[in-house]
Motif scaffolding. Structure first.
Motif, PDB file in Angstrom:
ATOM      1  N   ALA A  75       0.967  -1.110   0.215  1.00  0.00           N
ATOM      2  CA  ALA A  75       0.059   0.144   0.068  1.00  0.00           C
ATOM      3  C   ALA A  75       0.695   1.300   0.294  1.00  0.00           C
ATOM      4  N   ASN A  76       1.686   0.766   1.003  1.00  0.00           N
ATOM      5  CA  ASN A  76       3.129   2.383   0.553  1.00  0.00           C
ATOM      6  C   ASN A  76       3.569   2.124  -1.067  1.00  0.00           C
ATOM      7  N   ASN A  77       4.246   1.232  -1.058  1.00  0.00           N
ATOM      8  CA  ASN A  77       4.219   1.302  -2.106  1.00  0.00           C
ATOM      9  C   ASN A  77       5.594   3.428  -2.379  1.00  0.00           C
ATOM     10  N   GLY A  78       6.491   2.769  -1.245  1.00  0.00           N
ATOM     11  CA  GLY A  78       7.845   3.479  -1.155  1.00  0.00           C
ATOM     12  C   GLY A  78       7.960   4.900  -1.217  1.00  0.00           C
ATOM     13  N   ARG A  79       6.524   5.249  -0.871  1.00  0.00           N
ATOM     14  CA  ARG A  79       6.046   6.599  -0.926  1.00  0.00           C
ATOM     15  C   ARG A  79       6.810   7.391   0.148  1.00  0.00           C
ATOM     16  N   THR A  80       6.903   6.088   1.187  1.00  0.00           N
ATOM     17  CA  THR A  80       7.113   7.091   2.629  1.00  0.00           C
ATOM     18  C   THR A  80       7.751   6.336   3.493  1.00  0.00           C
ATOM     19  N   GLY A  81       8.323   6.862   4.327  1.00  0.00           N
ATOM     20  CA  GLY A  81       8.797   5.700   5.602  1.00  0.00           C
ATOM     21  C   GLY A  81       8.071   5.247   6.821  1.00  0.00           C
ATOM     22  N   TYR A  82       7.814   4.617   8.156  1.00  0.00           N
ATOM     23  CA  TYR A  82       7.340   4.038   8.825  1.00  0.00           C
ATOM     24  C   TYR A  82       7.772   4.506   9.915  1.00  0.00           C
ATOM     25  N   HIS A  83       6.624   4.015  11.301  1.00  0.00           N
ATOM     26  CA  HIS A  83       6.487   4.778  12.405  1.00  0.00           C
ATOM     27  C   HIS A  83       5.581   3.087  13.065  1.00  0.00           C
ATOM     28  N   ILE A  84       6.716   2.347  13.658  1.00  0.00           N
ATOM     29  CA  ILE A  84       6.597   1.696  14.419  1.00  0.00           C
ATOM     30  C   ILE A  84       7.201   1.702  15.841  1.00  0.00           C
ATOM     31  N   HIS A  85       6.422   0.657  16.791  1.00  0.00           N
ATOM     32  CA  HIS A  85       7.080   0.985  18.356  1.00  0.00           C
ATOM     33  C   HIS A  85       7.883  -0.769  17.983  1.00  0.00           C
ATOM     34  N   VAL A  86       9.382  -0.544  18.604  1.00  0.00           N
ATOM     35  CA  VAL A  86       9.811  -1.367  18.591  1.00  0.00           C
ATOM     36  C   VAL A  86      10.924  -2.018  20.182  1.00  0.00           C
ATOM     37  N   SER A  87      10.764  -2.843  19.825  1.00  0.00           N
ATOM     38  CA  SER A  87      12.054  -3.194  21.001  1.00  0.00           C
ATOM     39  C   SER A  87      10.911  -2.691  22.421  1.00  0.00           C
ATOM     40  N   LEU A 108      11.944  -6.555  10.632  1.00  0.00           N
ATOM     41  CA  LEU A 108      12.280  -5.610  10.513  1.00  0.00           C
ATOM     42  C   LEU A 108      12.669  -5.453   8.734  1.00  0.00           C
ATOM     43  N   LEU A 109      14.156  -5.873   9.071  1.00  0.00           N
ATOM     44  CA  LEU A 109      14.754  -4.930   8.211  1.00  0.00           C
ATOM     45  C   LEU A 109      14.317  -6.315   7.162  1.00  0.00           C
ATOM     46  N   ASN A 110      13.646  -7.194   8.113  1.00  0.00           N
ATOM     47  CA  ASN A 110      13.409  -8.950   6.423  1.00  0.00           C
ATOM     48  C   ASN A 110      12.008  -8.294   5.523  1.00  0.00           C
ATOM     49  N   ASN A 111      11.222  -8.207   6.088  1.00  0.00           N
ATOM     50  CA  ASN A 111      10.617  -7.244   5.476  1.00  0.00           C
ATOM     51  C   ASN A 111      10.268  -5.727   5.060  1.00  0.00           C
ATOM     52  N   GLY A 112      11.409  -4.987   5.017  1.00  0.00           N
ATOM     53  CA  GLY A 112      11.156  -4.341   4.089  1.00  0.00           C
ATOM     54  C   GLY A 112      10.840  -2.630   4.803  1.00  0.00           C
ATOM     55  N   ILE A 113      11.064  -3.161   5.982  1.00  0.00           N
ATOM     56  CA  ILE A 113      10.670  -1.758   6.213  1.00  0.00           C
ATOM     57  C   ILE A 113      11.637  -0.578   6.800  1.00  0.00           C
ATOM     58  N   LEU A 114      12.421  -0.734   7.204  1.00  0.00           N
ATOM     59  CA  LEU A 114      13.638   0.142   7.414  1.00  0.00           C
ATOM     60  C   LEU A 114      13.971   1.189   6.059  1.00  0.00           C
ATOM     61  N   GLY A 115      14.976   1.924   7.100  1.00  0.00           N
ATOM     62  CA  GLY A 115      14.984   3.242   5.330  1.00  0.00           C
ATOM     63  C   GLY A 115      15.444   4.368   6.812  1.00  0.00           C
ATOM     64  N   GLU A 116      16.052   5.129   5.587  1.00  0.00           N
ATOM     65  CA  GLU A 116      15.945   6.960   6.053  1.00  0.00           C
ATOM     66  C   GLU A 116      14.753   7.676   6.156  1.00  0.00           C
ATOM     67  N   ARG A 117      14.018   7.660   6.294  1.00  0.00           N
ATOM     68  CA  ARG A 117      12.761   7.719   6.399  1.00  0.00           C
ATOM     69  C   ARG A 117      11.585   6.860   7.572  1.00  0.00           C
ATOM     70  N   THR A 118      11.897   6.092   8.001  1.00  0.00           N
ATOM     71  CA  THR A 118      11.243   4.839   8.958  1.00  0.00           C
ATOM     72  C   THR A 118      11.535   5.322  10.037  1.00  0.00           C
ATOM     73  N   MET A 119      11.173   5.479  11.352  1.00  0.00           N
ATOM     74  CA  MET A 119      11.713   5.528  12.531  1.00  0.00           C
ATOM     75  C   MET A 119      11.193   5.025  14.099  1.00  0.00           C
ATOM     76  N   LEU A 120      12.000   4.349  14.269  1.00  0.00           N
ATOM     77  CA  LEU A 120      11.346   3.452  15.811  1.00  0.00           C
ATOM     78  C   LEU A 120      11.945   3.416  16.505  1.00  0.00           C
ATOM     79  N   GLY A 121       9.741   3.896  17.470  1.00  0.00           N
ATOM     80  CA  GLY A 121      10.032   4.361  18.931  1.00  0.00           C
ATOM     81  C   GLY A 121      10.490   2.815  19.845  1.00  0.00           C
ATOM     82  N   HIS A 122      10.495   3.790  20.713  1.00  0.00           N
ATOM     83  CA  HIS A 122      11.863   3.740  21.977  1.00  0.00           C
ATOM     84  C   HIS A 122      13.244   2.436  22.072  1.00  0.00           C
TER      85      HIS A 122
END
Length: 280
Positions: A75-87, A108-122
């Motif tokens: 659904a994102n199709n590479g348009r923006t980064g992700y915001h997820i609570h992690v660990s 997260l790496l295996n699912n293609g979530i990480l990157g320069e526009r992704t923010m992980l909380g905690h």
């Protein structure tokens, strides 16, 4: 998200918004949440408003299946980064290990979530390998010290992350609206956990006053976090009387030990006065 965006615009606030996708409430609610994010990202692209941006939101990692990640990424199709609570809690680490056979950040790496526009909380319960992955992918981290203490989940290794080159900012996870309060607590928990009274001063002040602006720069076109010609005129005026010497050399100490958010008298965003002398 559209309603929040409309109100943010009316109030003159700069906003980066997303909705938390989760499997907790069933597949239908999950699909609705994915569509909410996707539609809002499309809306922001069409608006092209320098005060408005979108991320693709996810709740805590242990509430999101790999099937849902596949749908989010499509659904994102590479348009923006992700915001997820992690660990945030150890249950997140256990869940990734038991159900998916890997660590949280690796998943997260295996699912293609990480990157320069992704923010992980905690990011409290990370090992050194996971920190390396965050650095190598340019993924951002947002620390929320008061929320972590309130939930009794531990203290994030912000010093280790920053030493390795991870961009770590300071947030609240809605525990408070006062960033000066968050600054004080962030310093205290780092020193308390390390049993060292002389650490983290530079790290926590850099998180709030430098790194948060660097994080915003990945989503907003105007230069933030500085007062200079051409930069966004985002300014607060504090009602603060320094009873000891006050200069650029000790302003951090005055903010940590002397100021609180309630002393904010005037707020300006993008050159527009939103509050003057505590009157909206």
């Amino acid at each position: 998200l559209h309603t929040i965006a409309e109100e943010s615009k009316r109030l003159g606030l700069r906003s980066c918004l997303c909705y938390e996708v989760s499997d907790r409430d069933g597949e239908e609610k999950c699909l609705q949440a994915i569509k909410e994010n996707a539609d809002f990202i499309t809306y922001c692209q069409k608006q092209n408003d320098p005060m408005l941006a979108a991320m693709f939101g996810g709740h805590a990692l242990f509430t999101i299946s790999d099937k849902t990640f596949d749908r989010m990424v499509a659904a994102n199709n590479g348009r923006t980064g992700y915001h997820i609570h992690v660990s945030e809690g150890l249950n997140d680490v256990y869940d990734s290990g038991l159900r998916y056979g890997t660590r949280s950040v690796n998943r997260l790496l295996n699912n293609g979530i990480l990157g320069e526009r992704t923010m992980l909380g905690h990011c409290i319960h990370l090992n050194s390998g996971e920190i390396d992955i965050l650095r190598d992918t340019g993924t951002m981290v947002c620390n929320n010290a008061e929320s972590n203490m309130g939930n009794a989940v531990g203290c994030a290794p912000i010093r280790q992350m920053m030493e390795k080159g991870v961009l770590v900012g300071m947030g609240t996870d809605s525990y408070t609206f006062d960033m000066l309060e968050a600054l004080k607590v962030s310093l205290l928990i780092q020193r308390h956990t390390a049993c060292m009274p002389n650490v983290a001063w530079g790290e926590v002040t850099r998180m709030l006053f430098e790194n948060n602006a660097r994080i915003c720069a990945r989503y907003f076109p105007d230069q933030l976090g500085v007062l200079k010609p051409g930069a966004a005129a985002d300014i607060i005026v504090m009602d603060y009387k320094p009873f000891t010497p006050f200069s650029d050399e000790n302003i951090d100490g005055h903010m940590i030990f002397g100021m609180t958010g309630r002393q904010c008298q005037t707020t300006i965003a993008a050159g527009k006065v939103l509050m003057k002398d505590r009157v909206l």
